[in-house]
Write a protein that holds these residues in place. Sequence first.
Motif, PDB file in Angstrom:
ATOM      1  N   ARG A 329     -91.629  -8.240   5.477  1.00 11.23           N
ATOM      2  CA  ARG A 329     -92.671  -9.162   4.222  1.00 11.23           C
ATOM      3  C   ARG A 329     -92.394  -8.922   3.275  1.00 11.23           C
ATOM      4  NH1 ARG A 329     -96.733 -10.731   8.058  1.00 11.23           N
ATOM      5  NH2 ARG A 329     -97.661  -9.443   6.555  1.00 11.23           N
ATOM      6  N   GLY A 332     -89.129  -7.240   1.325  1.00 10.69           N
ATOM      7  CA  GLY A 332     -88.298  -9.409   1.227  1.00 10.69           C
ATOM      8  C   GLY A 332     -88.951  -8.792  -0.516  1.00 10.69           C
ATOM      9  N   SER A 337     -82.315  -6.806  -0.170  1.00 11.38           N
ATOM     10  CA  SER A 337     -82.202  -7.049   0.936  1.00 11.38           C
ATOM     11  C   SER A 337     -82.220  -6.734   2.250  1.00 11.38           C
ATOM     12  CB  SER A 337     -80.221  -7.921   0.795  1.00 11.38           C
ATOM     13  OG  SER A 337     -79.960  -6.914   0.842  1.00 11.38           O
TER      14      SER A 337
END
Length: 407
Positions: A329, A332, A337
Amino acid sequence: MLKINENYLKLQASYLFSDIAKRVAAFQEANPATDVIKLGIGDVTKALPAACVTAFHDAVDEMAADSSFRGYGPEQGYPFLREAIAKNDFQARGAEIEADEIFVSDGAKCDTGNIQELFSVDAQIAIPDPVYPVYLDTNVMAGRTGIFADGRYEGLVYLDSTKENNYVPELPTEPVDLIYLCFPNNPTGSTATKEQLKSWVDYARENKALILFDAAYEAFIRDDALPHSIYEIDGAREVAIEFRSFSKNAGFTGTRCAYTVVPKECMAYDSSGNKQAVHPLWNRRHCTKFNGVSYPVQRAAEAVYSRQGREQIKELVGYYLTNADLIAREIGKLGFSYAGGDNSPYIWIFGNQDSWEFFDMLLNKAGVVCTPGAGFGKCGQGYIRLSAFNSHENVERAMARIKKALS
Ligand code: PLP
């Protein structure tokens, strides 16, 4: 004059973990007040499940009395463990595997390394890139490669696992005989669907090839649609050997217990083109070179399948998966990526820079240790691997530091 096996001279010295250790030591010396958080290693950090510890203790007590003492056991493993494995890990998922197709061992590392001995030295080998290095190095030792040039050994077929193919390699365009696959993958954390595995099984059946399927991280799969075993795919019994381990699901990295499944239908061919079953060959090898996993360790492994054991393992794997979720999380949110982290303890992060520069940046700015992706193969360049095998507290601290360092 004794000559050496010159194939060993082709091996690339594995500087990965010693280089990491050196850089961490230098950083630590320059920054003694920083407590470095290690998210680099693939070793578990939490204690054995209580059910395994109890079974382990009880079995040690049995060894302490003449009346219940056990000496050499069956090389392939005690029936109690082989039966529990066949029933719980395979038959319960609709995969037809019998207890006598299971070979208990002291590690998936040894088994994935040793299995290639059964096959001819001129077998064409397909190996993923990036990869768990054991598959590669053991084939180099056996003489199935040429020299190392431009980051790769000559004579192998490399299966590129990239962002473009979602880290699940495509079928080779040239014929291969032995195919290494690993899902959930180390280092990419990627998983393969039933359809993807089916295409490999179909390929192997059409090409008289064999798949060596490493499922050491199977326990981390939480997406119900994903296969846990290659034997969930029709026809796989004819063309696949599967490797499993108690290292990552039950914390047996230091206790040592694993197993290999060799279905009786698996075939290879002799020089006259006659079919030869692989099962008796592996049995012969195992009995000649291995003398069984210790009785208390097998009892501890059996406890993985008890009601309490199952609950405790779910909790243990869930603990690491919560860490993996958090890492994924936060990574991101930082705009990287990445792959993995949902059905795997590994998060494979594309840094868009040299792997070692990325490593140094995380170490120097955040005091966090990762593994540079380049250490796993040419396709790993530009990536790093973060591992979820640490405490919640450390993972939270590490991610807060990375966020601060990068923003
Ligand atoms: N296979 C893979 C893909 C691994 O990552 C590891 C360990 O990190 C192993 C096998 C080794 O497992 P074991 O501890 O059973 O030797």
